[in-house]
Design an enzyme around this catalytic site. Sequence first.
Site, PDB file in Angstrom:
ATOM      1  NE  ARG A  41     -17.621 -70.798 -12.148  1.00  0.00           N
ATOM      2  CZ  ARG A  41     -18.460 -70.831 -11.134  1.00  0.00           C
ATOM      3  NH1 ARG A  41     -19.702 -71.247 -11.297  1.00  0.00           N
ATOM      4  NH2 ARG A  41     -18.086 -70.466  -9.935  1.00  0.00           N
ATOM      5  CE1 TYR A  79     -14.480 -65.472 -16.068  1.00  0.00           C
ATOM      6  CE2 TYR A  79     -15.859 -67.417 -15.790  1.00  0.00           C
ATOM      7  CZ  TYR A  79     -14.876 -66.570 -15.322  1.00  0.00           C
ATOM      8  OH  TYR A  79     -14.270 -66.827 -14.122  1.00  0.00           O
ATOM      9  N   GLY A  80     -13.969 -67.691 -19.309  1.00  0.00           N
ATOM     10  CA  GLY A  80     -13.250 -68.944 -19.036  1.00  0.00           C
ATOM     11  C   GLY A  80     -14.139 -70.115 -18.628  1.00  0.00           C
ATOM     12  N   GLY A  81     -14.834 -69.958 -17.495  1.00  0.00           N
ATOM     13  CA  GLY A  81     -15.620 -71.074 -16.956  1.00  0.00           C
ATOM     14  C   GLY A  81     -16.750 -71.513 -17.871  1.00  0.00           C
ATOM     15  CE  LYS A 112     -14.116 -73.831 -12.325  1.00  0.00           C
ATOM     16  NZ  LYS A 112     -13.539 -74.310 -11.060  1.00  0.00           N
ATOM     17  CG  HIS A 134     -14.219 -76.656  -7.322  1.00  0.00           C
ATOM     18  ND1 HIS A 134     -15.017 -75.668  -6.798  1.00  0.00           N
ATOM     19  CD2 HIS A 134     -13.323 -76.021  -8.121  1.00  0.00           C
ATOM     20  CE1 HIS A 134     -14.625 -74.496  -7.256  1.00  0.00           C
ATOM     21  NE2 HIS A 134     -13.600 -74.679  -8.055  1.00  0.00           N
ATOM     22  CB  SER A 147     -15.420 -69.910  -7.360  1.00  0.00           C
ATOM     23  OG  SER A 147     -15.977 -71.062  -7.932  1.00  0.00           O
ATOM     24  CB  CYS A 175     -12.682 -69.620  -0.966  1.00  0.00           C
ATOM     25  SG  CYS A 175     -14.406 -69.150  -0.786  1.00  0.00           S
ATOM     26  CE  LYS A 196     -10.334 -74.750  -5.859  1.00  0.00           C
ATOM     27  NZ  LYS A 196     -11.475 -73.821  -6.033  1.00  0.00           N
ATOM     28  CG  ASP A 210     -10.279 -74.627 -10.217  1.00  0.00           C
ATOM     29  OD1 ASP A 210     -10.834 -74.229  -9.182  1.00  0.00           O
ATOM     30  OD2 ASP A 210     -10.860 -74.670 -11.318  1.00  0.00           O
ATOM     31  NE  ARG A 251     -11.466 -65.897 -12.513  1.00  0.00           N
ATOM     32  CZ  ARG A 251     -11.749 -67.034 -11.872  1.00  0.00           C
ATOM     33  NH1 ARG A 251     -10.882 -68.011 -11.820  1.00  0.00           N
ATOM     34  NH2 ARG A 251     -12.891 -67.182 -11.259  1.00  0.00           N
ATOM     35  NE  ARG A 259     -14.836 -65.615   0.378  1.00  0.00           N
ATOM     36  CZ  ARG A 259     -13.765 -64.837   0.385  1.00  0.00           C
ATOM     37  NH1 ARG A 259     -13.679 -63.820   1.227  1.00  0.00           N
ATOM     38  NH2 ARG A 259     -12.773 -65.047  -0.456  1.00  0.00           N
ATOM     39  N   GLY A 293       0.266 -67.458   4.256  1.00  0.00           N
ATOM     40  CA  GLY A 293       1.370 -68.331   4.650  1.00  0.00           C
ATOM     41  C   GLY A 293       1.129 -68.988   6.006  1.00  0.00           C
ATOM     42  CG  ASN A 298      -4.113 -70.269   5.794  1.00  0.00           C
ATOM     43  OD1 ASN A 298      -4.496 -69.772   6.855  1.00  0.00           O
ATOM     44  ND2 ASN A 298      -4.552 -69.848   4.613  1.00  0.00           N
TER      45      ASN A 298
HETATM   46  C1  OXD Z   1     -14.178 -70.996 -10.551  1.00  0.00           C
HETATM   47  C2  OXD Z   1     -12.871 -70.997 -11.234  1.00  0.00           C
HETATM   48  O1  OXD Z   1     -15.049 -70.196 -10.902  1.00  0.00           O
HETATM   49  O2  OXD Z   1     -12.004 -71.791 -10.852  1.00  0.00           O
HETATM   50  O3  OXD Z   1     -14.332 -71.825  -9.631  1.00  0.00           O
HETATM   51  O4  OXD Z   1     -12.672 -70.238 -12.199  1.00  0.00           O
HETATM   52 MN    MN Z   2     -12.730 -73.193  -9.395  1.00  0.00          MN
END
Ligand code: OXD
Ligand code: MN
Length: 593
Positions: A70, A198-200, A207, A227, A249, A251, A253, A278, A367, A398, A492, A494
């Site tokens: 992004r 790119y995805g985002g 997003k 988020h 992002s 971290c 999820k 997400d 990804r 983080r 695990g 966590n």
């Molecule tokens: C991000 C994602 O960048 O989920 O947060 O791709």
């Molecule tokens: Mn995200």
Amino acid sequence: MTSTLAALNQWVDEMARLTQPMRIHWCDGSPAEYAALLAQMLTRGELHALNAQTHPGCTLHRSHPGDVARVEHLTYICTRARDDAGPNNPWMAPQEAHARMDALFAGCMRGRTLYVVPYCMGPIDSPLARCGVEITDNAYVVANMRLMTRMGAPALARIERDGYFVRGLHSTGELDPERRFIMHFPEELSIQSYGSGYGGNALLGKKCHALRIASWQARQEGWLAEHMLIVGIQNPQGQTHYVAAAFPSACGKTNLSMLVPPEDMRRAGWKVWTVGDDICWMAPGKDGRLWAINPEAGFFGVAPGTGARTNPNALAMLDHDTIFTNVATTADGQPWWEGLDGRVPALDWQGRPFDPARGPAAHPNSRFTVSARQCPSFSPRAEDRQGVPISAIIFGGRREALLPLVFEARDWAHGVLMGAAMGSETTAAASGAVGVLRRDPMAMKPFCGYNFADYFAHWLSFDQPDAKLPRVFHVNWFRKGSDGRFLWPGFGDNLRVLDWVIRRCEQRMDAVETPIGLLPDARDLDLTGLDLAPADLSELLHIDRAGWDRELTQLAEDFAAYGPRLPARLEHERRRVLAALNASASPRRAASG
Ligand code: OXD
Ligand code: MN
């Protein structure tokens, strides 16, 4: 034709006149259409086939090396009043933004196909779901949207019923970073993205729509677009609590949403159900609780670090029908990334013979895109039209130091402060330096489509007399010792922290009251079978008063950026915690509940 479909047709005609495509394809979302798209991209070299024996149906896309994340500095919120975008967003006046984008889009699809992608974010019949239409000239984007959203004919039918849709216009352009913009027009419910695949930046349902535009709509309509992952935790008594958790992002999820319980807890009967990894849309239900849906239908997860120990559920879902982006490959054409296993890859993410001197084999933000239905822990409740009731909200970042393993807010306003104070060390999901501490309220810094001051006020507004709000917690899996070692095993394990969280929600567990919030007594964490040194555990639950004083003082400086628009209640809460910190002697044990 209804007036909504007529408006859609008219908009498509206008965009086609502007962009001048060679042809127009209306996506129906069918399996045949998806197969044809993949076949066409394989022929054109936009996708590469992977080993069909080990990874049937899997393909690899290699991005332009300058288009792998992004671009927050090129992502604008274009509201009439600058203050409505807030100091948290790059802003451009709508007129200026439209002029720039019109110039970029003019004739940009010559020789290309214009795809019309109707999509629904959320279960197709859910009152919480919202629809949009993305116009794009990028087949990879269409294929990803097919996995990530409910795309095609059912979405079109819902758009007809809803009477409106979010308009997204995207073109790959020339992939020139000098000619790249991601513009949001929340007042027009529209998005324009140029110059990135790119995805985002390019999968506009994610997003751009589900966070930036949706957060704006959510404020107007009284709900929250966050988020956050959504995960169901089933205890040995068979009760499932749904938890929504916000982390910046990259971290973890995705890992947390697919957690596999440690062996002893699994044997005791714990189970984890993945609803989303997400994004979470939540609205108060008639019972006063917050009910949540995952607006997405797939996962666009970070590959590096996904392995048998960190996320076995993800590995199981990635061995078929997955689009990989910017991963490395082994000599026999299997996808590979750092943290997968001990094999040595043959080709790096750019398709060059792997040379460790050039850096990691897979791009750090490489990804996978995969349908959520392929996840072994996918929750049967994920398709529920009214969503799932949320028992706890968890914030996390983080943080190498200061932030304890887990603590609970004393009430909703304190929880909002906890979220507003979130900070995290940056990752590769966005371009820019990695590992720098930045304030990232509710993990929404790159995604909140309006002024954070108004966003905090919106959060505070949920505190109504008849509301049965979730409890709010903060966790930190990333605490390091003075020797640089992670103190907590994470992954695990966590679940041991979530166990405490859930027992707090069920009012079955006491906590230690401290100035910063409610902490577990070390004896109340189930650490059976875990080899955790007592000194590490006490460090994980230690409160460094001087450090917290500095943190809250720094927070005042960050809050100052919002001026008088910052809700007084939030600043009051900050002062309350600071005063409690200064006044406190030793912690005391609080009653449960
Ligand atoms: C991000 C994602 O960048 O989920 O947060 O791709
Ligand atoms: Mn995200």
